[in-house]
Design a protein around this motif. Structure first.
Motif, PDB file in Angstrom:
ATOM      1  N   PRO A  44       0.814  -1.223   0.000  1.00 38.67           N
ATOM      2  CA  PRO A  44       0.000   0.000   0.000  1.00 38.67           C
ATOM      3  C   PRO A  44       0.841   1.265   0.000  1.00 38.67           C
ATOM      4  CG  PRO A  44      -0.875  -1.545   1.576  1.00 38.67           C
ATOM      5  CD  PRO A  44       0.401  -2.122   1.081  1.00 38.67           C
ATOM      6  N   ARG A  45       1.968   1.221   0.712  1.00 41.34           N
ATOM      7  CA  ARG A  45       2.793   2.415   0.752  1.00 41.34           C
ATOM      8  C   ARG A  45       3.378   2.722  -0.615  1.00 41.34           C
ATOM      9  NH1 ARG A  45       6.581   2.584   5.669  1.00 41.34           N
ATOM     10  NH2 ARG A  45       4.578   2.975   6.632  1.00 41.34           N
ATOM     11  N   ALA A  48       0.683   4.160  -2.676  1.00 41.40           N
ATOM     12  CA  ALA A  48       0.339   5.533  -2.303  1.00 41.40           C
ATOM     13  C   ALA A  48       1.339   6.516  -2.906  1.00 41.40           C
ATOM     14  CB  ALA A  48       0.305   5.665  -0.785  1.00 41.40           C
ATOM     15  N   TYR A  49       2.615   6.170  -2.822  1.00 42.27           N
ATOM     16  CA  TYR A  49       3.622   7.065  -3.397  1.00 42.27           C
ATOM     17  C   TYR A  49       3.470   7.159  -4.904  1.00 42.27           C
ATOM     18  CZ  TYR A  49       6.278   8.202   0.737  1.00 42.27           C
ATOM     19  OH  TYR A  49       6.669   8.737   1.930  1.00 42.27           O
ATOM     20  N   PHE A  52       0.548   9.315  -5.743  1.00 41.14           N
ATOM     21  CA  PHE A  52       0.777  10.717  -5.434  1.00 41.14           C
ATOM     22  C   PHE A  52       1.603  11.390  -6.511  1.00 41.14           C
ATOM     23  CE2 PHE A  52       0.985  14.306  -2.721  1.00 41.14           C
ATOM     24  CZ  PHE A  52       2.243  14.847  -2.860  1.00 41.14           C
ATOM     25  N   TYR A  53       2.645  10.695  -6.950  1.00 46.03           N
ATOM     26  CA  TYR A  53       3.564  11.348  -7.869  1.00 46.03           C
ATOM     27  C   TYR A  53       3.189  11.184  -9.332  1.00 46.03           C
ATOM     28  CZ  TYR A  53       6.760  12.577  -4.177  1.00 46.03           C
ATOM     29  OH  TYR A  53       7.322  13.154  -3.073  1.00 46.03           O
ATOM     30  N   ASP A  61       2.376  23.128  -6.611  1.00 46.55           N
ATOM     31  CA  ASP A  61       2.538  22.944  -5.170  1.00 46.55           C
ATOM     32  C   ASP A  61       3.334  24.102  -4.581  1.00 46.55           C
ATOM     33  OD1 ASP A  61       3.452  20.138  -3.095  1.00 46.55           O
ATOM     34  OD2 ASP A  61       1.505  21.097  -3.428  1.00 46.55           O
TER      35      ASP A  61
ATOM     36  N   LYS B 151       2.546  21.567   3.757  1.00 42.39           N
ATOM     37  CA  LYS B 151       2.230  20.252   3.181  1.00 42.39           C
ATOM     38  C   LYS B 151       3.173  19.187   3.737  1.00 42.39           C
ATOM     39  CE  LYS B 151       0.214  22.182  -0.851  1.00 42.39           C
ATOM     40  NZ  LYS B 151      -0.502  21.911  -2.041  1.00 42.39           N
ATOM     41  N   PRO B 154       2.815  14.747   2.656  1.00 37.48           N
ATOM     42  CA  PRO B 154       1.632  14.812   1.798  1.00 37.48           C
ATOM     43  C   PRO B 154       1.202  13.465   1.228  1.00 37.48           C
ATOM     44  CG  PRO B 154       3.533  15.523   0.580  1.00 37.48           C
ATOM     45  CD  PRO B 154       4.009  15.239   1.974  1.00 37.48           C
ATOM     46  N   VAL B 155       2.039  12.408   1.355  1.00 35.27           N
ATOM     47  CA  VAL B 155       1.697  11.144   0.696  1.00 35.27           C
ATOM     48  C   VAL B 155       0.814  10.291   1.595  1.00 35.27           C
ATOM     49  CG1 VAL B 155       2.628   9.119  -0.407  1.00 35.27           C
ATOM     50  CG2 VAL B 155       3.872  11.247  -0.484  1.00 35.27           C
ATOM     51  N   GLN B 156       1.289  10.044   2.829  1.00 34.43           N
ATOM     52  CA  GLN B 156       0.511   9.174   3.719  1.00 34.43           C
ATOM     53  C   GLN B 156       0.249   9.818   5.070  1.00 34.43           C
ATOM     54  OE1 GLN B 156       2.810   5.463   3.737  1.00 34.43           O
ATOM     55  NE2 GLN B 156       0.988   4.445   2.997  1.00 34.43           N
TER      56      GLN B 156
END
Lengths: 75, 171
Positions: A44-45, A48-49, A52-53, A61, B151, B154-156
Motif C-alpha cells: 500500500p505504501r 500511495a507514493y 501521489f507522484y 505545489d 504540506k 503529503p503522501v501518507q
C-alpha cells in the motif's frame, strides 16, 4: 503405586521434540509476519507514493505554499 | 498486625529466594527442627534439597529406613509413600499448586495506581502553573495551519488527510 490404567509417559526425546516444534513454529511465524507486512504495509505504501507522484505538479505545489506564506526566501 | 501476617506468609512460601538457608516448612510436623535451623528448601528449579525433610525419626521410621537399604521390590506401596514423605515435604503437584495471590497483587497494583492518580489530580488543581503560550488552543491551531500550508507528509501523513479544496479534513 501400581499403575493399572496409566500409559507409560514419553521418557526420552523431549527436548528434541520441543526444539523441532519451536523451530518450525519460529519459521512459520516469522514468514507469516514478513508476508503480512509486505501485503499490509509495504505494497500500500508503494502504491500511495506512485499515485501521489503520477500527476504531481511541483510548480503548482510551490505556488500554493508561496501564497500561504511559509517561505522566507520568496514571498 | 497486617504486616506480621504478610511477613509470615512470605516466609512460609519460602519466597526469600535464598537456597538452603532459611526455610519454613509451613504446617510443621513434630519431628522437624524448628526454623531456621534446617537445610530443606525445595522448589521446582532446585528439586533435590541437601537434607531430608524429616531428620528426627521415631523407631518405626528408623526401621523403615533400614528396610530401604535392602531391595526396594520388597517395599509395599504404603511404605514407599511413607519414605517419600520422610524425604520430601510436598510432592511436585502440591508444590506447584496455583494460588490466588495474583488477585492480591493486581489489587494492590491498581490501588496504588489510583492513589498516584489522586495525587496527580491534586497537584494539577493546586500546584501547576499556567500553561505556556505555545500550549494554548489558539497557538496550536495556528501551528497546525502552518504545518498544513507546508504540506508536511503529503503522501501518507498529516497533509494527505486534509482536503485543500474544501479546506477541511478528508472524510
Amino acid at each position: 503405586m501400581a499403575s493399572s490404567a496409566l500409559a507409560k509417559p514419553q521418557m526420552c526425546g523431549l527436548l528434541a521434540r520441543r526444539l523441532r516444534i519451536h523451530i518450525i513454529g519460529a519459521f512459520v511465524v516469522s514468514l507469516g509476519v514478513a508476508v503480512f507486512y509486505k501485503f499490509a504495509v509495504a505494497e500500500p505504501r508503494k502504491k500511495a507514493y506512485a499515485d501521489f507522484y503520477r500527476n504531481y505538479d511541483s510548480m503548482k505545489d510551490f505556488e500554493e505554499m508561496r501564497k500561504a506564506g511559509v517561505f522566507q526566501s520568496v514571498k | 498486625m497486617l504486616s506480621r501476617a504478610a511477613w509470615s506468609l512470605a516466609l512460609r512460601r519460602g519466597g526469600l529466594g535464598t537456597l538452603g538457608i532459611h526455610s519454613l516448612g509451613g504446617s510443621a510436623p513434630s519431628d522437624r527442627k524448628m526454623p531456621p535451623y534446617t537445610n530443606y528448601f525445595a522448589q521446582r528449579s532446585y528439586p533435590m534439597p541437601d537434607e531430608p525433610f524429616c531428620t528426627e525419626l521415631n523407631a518405626e521410621q528408623r526401621a523403615l529406613k533400614e528396610k530401604e537399604k535392602g531391595s526396594w521390590t520388597l517395599l509395599s506401596d504404603a511404605e514407599k509413600v511413607a519414605l517419600y514423605r520422610l524425604q520430601f515435604h510436598e510432592t511436585f503437584a502440591e508444590m506447584n499448586r496455583r494460588s490466588n495471590e495474583w488477585k492480591t497483587v493486581m489489587g494492590c497494583v491498581f490501588f496504588f495506581l489510583g492513589f498516584a492518580a489522586l495525587l496527580i489530580w491534586w497537584q494539577r488543581v493546586y500546584m501547576f502553573p499556567e500553561k505556556p503560550i505555545t500550549l494554548t488552543d489558539e497557538w496550536k491551531a495556528q501551528q497546525l495551519q502552518r504545518i498544513l500550508d507546508m504540506k508536511a507528509n503529503p503522501v501518507q501523513g498529516l497533509a494527505s488527510r486534509w482536503d485543500y479544496e474544501k479546506k477541511q479534513w478528508k472524510k
